[in-house]
Motif scaffolding. Structure first.
Motif, PDB file in Angstrom:
ATOM      1  N   SER A  36       4.411  11.092  -3.965  1.00 15.55           N
ATOM      2  CA  SER A  36       5.691  10.028  -5.678  1.00 15.55           C
ATOM      3  C   SER A  36       5.580   9.253  -5.443  1.00 15.55           C
ATOM      4  N   HIS A  37       4.340   7.932  -4.430  1.00 17.72           N
ATOM      5  CA  HIS A  37       3.797   6.699  -4.036  1.00 17.72           C
ATOM      6  C   HIS A  37       2.548   6.698  -3.820  1.00 17.72           C
ATOM      7  N   TRP A  38       1.931   5.334  -4.230  1.00 15.62           N
ATOM      8  CA  TRP A  38       0.481   5.143  -4.473  1.00 15.62           C
ATOM      9  C   TRP A  38       0.602   4.179  -4.009  1.00 15.62           C
ATOM     10  N   LEU A  39      -0.441   3.546  -2.993  1.00 12.66           N
ATOM     11  CA  LEU A  39      -0.704   2.626  -2.743  1.00 12.66           C
ATOM     12  C   LEU A  39      -2.240   1.551  -3.212  1.00 12.66           C
ATOM     13  N   LEU A  40      -2.627   0.728  -3.491  1.00 15.54           N
ATOM     14  CA  LEU A  40      -3.522   0.215  -3.827  1.00 15.54           C
ATOM     15  C   LEU A  40      -3.919  -1.185  -3.590  1.00 15.54           C
TER      16      LEU A  40
END
Length: 210
Positions: free
Chosen positions: A110-114
């Protein structure tokens, strides 16, 4: 020099992105109502770079957080506590253990890091923050060709930060219209190409150009 010849350079700086109006694309940025939040960890060396594409995401995405830092302490001060992240968060960055995004089950994430920075700087962020390595990690199997021809990429399949976020959201949220990001990116490239002498522009051809 007479007072009448003094030019107020502030008149030509966008108050939103802090770029010269010659390369500002804020007027091309429209809202993208992403449901899944994205956090972008920006390497400090990228702050203020006129060729950065993160500004487009900041202007377009409804749910985006930008934290600037390299070390855990810097990220903590910027508002990102890595200790609070769990298996519901994932990192988009290729590696030996990363999974193909298009073929994986990402329903629990539910949460993405780039990571925003050169390939070397992004890898350093991962190295300095072992907790990021404990998160699920993904990479693209079939990314589109990058249109960001004015900034050299390490390889053909590498995308700018804005392009990567657009393709990520397009994959995760099939009904989401990410065209505003693509439109703003195209406008940015066109404006940057316009600053290059005509005789040198053929070195920066977009994919599909004759």
């Amino acid at each position: 020099m007479g007072q009448g010849l003094v030019v107020n350079r502030q008149r030509f700086i966008c108050p939103h992105c802090q770029l010269h109006t010659n390369i500002c694309v804020c007027d091309q940025c429209q809202a993208v109502a992403n449901r899944i939040p994205i956090t972008v960890i920006q390497h400090p060396s990228e702050v203020g770079r006129s060729k950065g594409t993160l500004r487009i995401l900041e202007r377009c995405l409804d749910q985006v957080q930008v934290v600037v830092g390299e070390s855990p302490k810097q990220l903590q001060r910027a508002g990102l506590s890595l200790a609070d992240l769990n298996g519901n968060s994932a990192v988009l960055f290729p590696g030996p253990t990363s999974q193909l995004l298009e073929e994986a089950d990402t329903s629990a994430i539910s949460h993405w890091l780039l990571l925003d920075g050169t390939w070397r700087k992004a890898a350093k962020i991962l190295h300095l923050n072992p907790q990021l390595a404990t998160l699920p990690r993904f990479h693209f199997a079939h990314p589109p060709a990058s249109q960001y021809v004015t900034r050299k990429a390490p390889a053909e399949h590498h995308l700018s930060t804005a392009e990567a976020a657009a393709y990520l959201l397009k994959t995760l949220e099939p009904g989401l219209d990410v065209q505003p990001i693509d439109t703003a990116m195209a406008a940015l490239v066109d404006k940057q190409l316009a600053q290059i002498p005509p005789e040198l522009r053929n070195h920066y051809q977009k994919p599909g150009d004759p």
